[in-house]
Design an enzyme around this catalytic site. Structure first.
Site, short mmCIF file in Angstrom:
data_model
loop_
_atom_site.label_atom_id
_atom_site.label_comp_id
_atom_site.label_asym_id
_atom_site.label_seq_id
_atom_site.Cartn_x
_atom_site.Cartn_y
_atom_site.Cartn_z
N HIS A 1 -10.58 -18.44 -2.51
CA HIS A 1 -10.09 -19.36 -1.49
C HIS A 1 -10.56 -18.99 -0.08
CE1 HIS A 1 -6.87 -21.82 -3.74
NE2 HIS A 1 -7.81 -21.42 -4.56
N SER B 1 -14.92 -22.85 -3.40
CA SER B 1 -15.76 -22.85 -4.58
C SER B 1 -17.22 -23.05 -4.19
CB SER B 1 -15.34 -23.98 -5.52
OG SER B 1 -14.07 -23.74 -6.05
N LYS C 1 -8.23 -33.59 -12.67
CA LYS C 1 -9.43 -33.28 -13.46
C LYS C 1 -9.18 -32.05 -14.34
CE LYS C 1 -14.44 -32.96 -12.94
NZ LYS C 1 -15.56 -32.88 -12.02
N ASP C 2 -8.49 -31.05 -13.79
CA ASP C 2 -8.18 -29.86 -14.58
C ASP C 2 -7.21 -30.19 -15.72
OD1 ASP C 2 -9.84 -28.26 -13.16
OD2 ASP C 2 -8.29 -27.23 -11.99
N GLU D 1 -14.50 -8.14 -33.48
CA GLU D 1 -14.28 -9.56 -33.26
C GLU D 1 -15.53 -10.19 -32.65
OE1 GLU D 1 -11.72 -10.59 -35.01
OE2 GLU D 1 -10.43 -11.31 -33.40
#
Lengths: 254, 425
Positions: free
Chosen positions: B213, B217, B241-242, B285
């Protein structure tokens, strides 16, 4: 301890570890079978489950434990509570100590764990020529292609090829890794008498007991799939609506 | 009866003393975000949501789990069979680990493609690498807890790596184990740390978000926002959107949880741990497979034995990410304007997938050769290609502002704009 460590390092594969027969492709992949529990809407076949329980009880249970199963779980495969009480009562379990400090035996109750055929692993090995009959509760989940493998194993006994001499007490099975298995062919035609009149061929018994052991591995399977269908339908609708909202909110930006 | 006026007065009263409402208004609502973020930017918030899901399901599981070698396996099976919806909680947690890595790997490769690690976001990137390392440690220790065959042997293999350290290796390994092999003390401490580390991750995630922040971004074009015309408030645009992205992702993960819950797992882990019987294949894994391949790829180098060299290479493959911002010498962030880097990116991605495939197979025959070539290329990409390409490549002209290529009809190609190498130094 040094030796253990050395073995571990070898096992890491930093040195090239010896290939197991399974990996080398000498053990054929078990042929794919059709199972009622396949697919998104698959369920266990109740008739087959109960027949499979009978096969386990009359054949497998002589050597193999079912440690994760309690008698009360059997109501899930269609037995009534009274039937489960009767089934449990056929077995004697050790309980105690009582108020005299003595252990005692009593008939099993639905709340008891399925009785093990042997008290412990050495006892099991002693009775089985040194081999350990594995616990079967999770065996279907614990093998690649579990149900197909189990079916193939139980129907896969043959005479050994001419160039193979088996040690005493060993049997030849195409689908067992390494092909030498201590377990004698467990299923014989008409080895059990099914209560519902189904003919007890080896293939039929193998299918039924595989069905039963698939249930012991994943007793939640039917609930899980039913819930999954609802959850995914809900999420599809929700996501569709979120997409519409997203389009509307962003309309001015694009 | 509270009237809206009361709510407002109470929130003003709180905010005057603890400006938490102003803070949220700033950081989650007004927070100016580039208007051109594509769906690859969904994966950061997704990762945060999965972290929360993992912590919540994990706390519930811990209420029913017994960290003792004699009871751990059975207590997990009891969760699966007798705890109400225990199977659901455990399968969400178990598949959640895989989902977490899927999302985080996509998040990382998005950063690699769009140059999100470049100035002024180097620390943001490095904090991300710290999170990755913490995630790996947490996932590894979590995998040990069910105390199946792969749990035990995986723990044995990975902790034995520390014995490769010269001189004190064996002592360190004994210290890690709390004994002379992986045993109850090991399981106990792994449980304790597995419970602790997610909260450490939360702490680093907070720093990661603070760093994010600070400069906002990055974006697909890779240039800085020039003013209000380039950005939109986080809410409602990116919240909605998220949320949509979250919906798609939940459908994807529900598919595994409900219909193929053991897809990512090893059948061997449903066999209780047996220290006397090594499984034919010890496989980690899936999310560790590329690193496992690097570990096994390195041969003896002069006086350094293969084990130590492999361990160094494996840790080096992650450590190298820390200095990535300085290895990439190009001033242009986004691969969109870097014709050569763009191809190198895809080759590198393919290289990582090849490493994963090699890691899943026994180290024999041609897998050894492929593993070595892929490992060499992994380091070549970072240590040689990135520094060189930054110098040699001629980037395509970068648009002058974010609004420009976002506009319908696309102004991207016809802008001569005198190929500024980067927006600001």
């Amino acid at each position: 301890m040094r030796r253990v460590l050395a073995a571990i390092v070898a096992a890491i594969g930093l040195a090239s570890a010896a290939a197991p027969a399974w990996a080398a492709g000498e053990t054929p992949k078990p042929p794919a079978q059709r199972w009622s529990f396949d697919g998104l809407f698959g369920t266990f076949d109740r008739g087959s489950l109960q027949r499979g329980f009978q096969v386990y009880k009359e054949v497998c249970a002589a050597c193999h434990a079912l440690n994760q199963i309690y008698y009360r779980h059997l109501t899930q495969i269609g037995f009534t509570e009274d039937q489960v009480k009767q089934i449990a009562a056929e077995y004697e379990v050790t309980d105690g100590p009582n108020d005299q400090g003595e252990m005692f035996t009593r008939p099993a109750r639905p709340s008891d764990r399925a009785r093990r055929p042997f008290a412990n692993e050495p006892a099991a090995r002693a009775a089985n020529n040194g081999a350990y009959p594995v616990d079967l509760s999770l065996v279907v989940k614990a093998r690649f292609n579990g149900p197909d493998y189990l079916y193939a194993l139980m129907t896969g006994y043959t005479d050994p090829p001419a160039n193979v001499t088996l040690p005493d007490g060993m049997n030849y099975n195409t689908y067992f890794p390494g092909q030498q298995i201590a377990m004698a062919p467990p299923l014989q035609p008409d080895g059990v008498t099914y209560a519902d009149g189904t003919r007890a061929t080896v293939g039929q018994m193998a299918r039924d007991v595989t069905m039963f052991l698939s249930w012991t591995s994943e007793p939640e399977m039917e609930t899980r799939k039913r819930m999954g269908v609802k959850v995914i339908l809900f999420l599809l609708v929700l996501t569709g609506m979120l997409y519409a909202v997203k389009r509307k909110v962003w309309a001015a930006v694009h | 009866m509270a009237s809206p006026g009361v709510v407002q007065r109470v929130s003003d009263w709180i905010d005057h003393r603890l400006p938490i409402i102003t803070f949220m208004q700033h950081e989650l609502h007004e927070y100016p975000t580039p208007k051109n973020l594509n769906y690859w930017w969904n994966f950061g918030s997704l990762a945060g949501i999965i972290l929360v899901i993992m912590i919540v399901t994990g706390i519930v599981l811990a209420m029913h789990y017994t960290p003792h070698t004699n009871y751990a396996f059975d207590s997990v099976e009891r969760i699966m069979r007798d705890v109400n919806y225990g199977w659901l909680i455990r399968y969400v947690h178990m598949n959640g680990a895989s989902m977490f890595f899927i999302v985080v790997y996509i998040h990382i490769f998005r950063g690699l493609y769009y140059g999100s690690y470049k100035s002024p976001r180097e620390l943001l990137w490095m904090l991300g690498v710290v999170i990755l390392l913490l995630m790996m440690a947490t996932a590894f220790m979590g995998y040990v807890l069910p105390w199946g065959q792969m749990s035990f042997w995986g723990a044995t293999v990975i902790t034995s790596l520390f014995s490769a350290i010269p001189l004190v290796g064996d002592q360190i390994t004994t210290w890690l184990w709390g004994g002379f092999s992986v045993d109850n003390p090991t399981l106990n401490r792994f449980f304790s740390l597995h419970y602790l580390m997610p909260f450490v991750i939360v702490g680093v995630v907070v720093l990661h978000v603070v760093a994010l922040h600070t400069h906002g971004s990055n974006n697909p074009v890779g240039i800085d926002t020039k003013g209000p015309q380039d950005s939109i408030p986080f809410h409602p645009y990116y919240t909605v959107k998220d949320f949509f992205g979250l919906g798609v992702f939940l459908i994807f993960s529900a598919g595994f949880v409900f219909f193929a819950p053991n897809f990512f797992g090893e059948p061997d882990n449903y066999i209780p741990a047996n220290p006397l019987q090594t499984p034919p294949h010890i496989v980690p894994e899936w999310y560790f497979l590329p690193f496992y391949a690097i570990l096994r790829a390195v041969p003896d180098i002069w006086f350094i034995d293969a084990k130590l060299a492999g361990v160094v290479a494996m840790f080096g493959s992650i450590a190298i990410l820390f200095i990535l911002p300085w290895l990439d010498t190009s001033k242009v962030r986004s691969a969109r304007y870097r014709p050569i880097y763009k191809q190198l990116f895809w080759i590198f991605l393919a290289d990582c997938i090849v490493l994963g495939w090699v890691g899943a197979n026994p180290p024999e025959g041609y897998f050894v050769v492929i593993g070595r070539i892929a490992t060499a290329y992994y380091f070549l990409h970072f240590l040689v290609l990135l520094p060189l390409v930054g110098k040699l490549e001629r980037p395509r002209p970068v648009p002058t502002s974010i609004s420009e290529p976002v506009l319908k009809g696309g102004g991207v190609r016809a802008q001569p704009a005198a190929a500024k190498p980067m927006e600001k130094a």
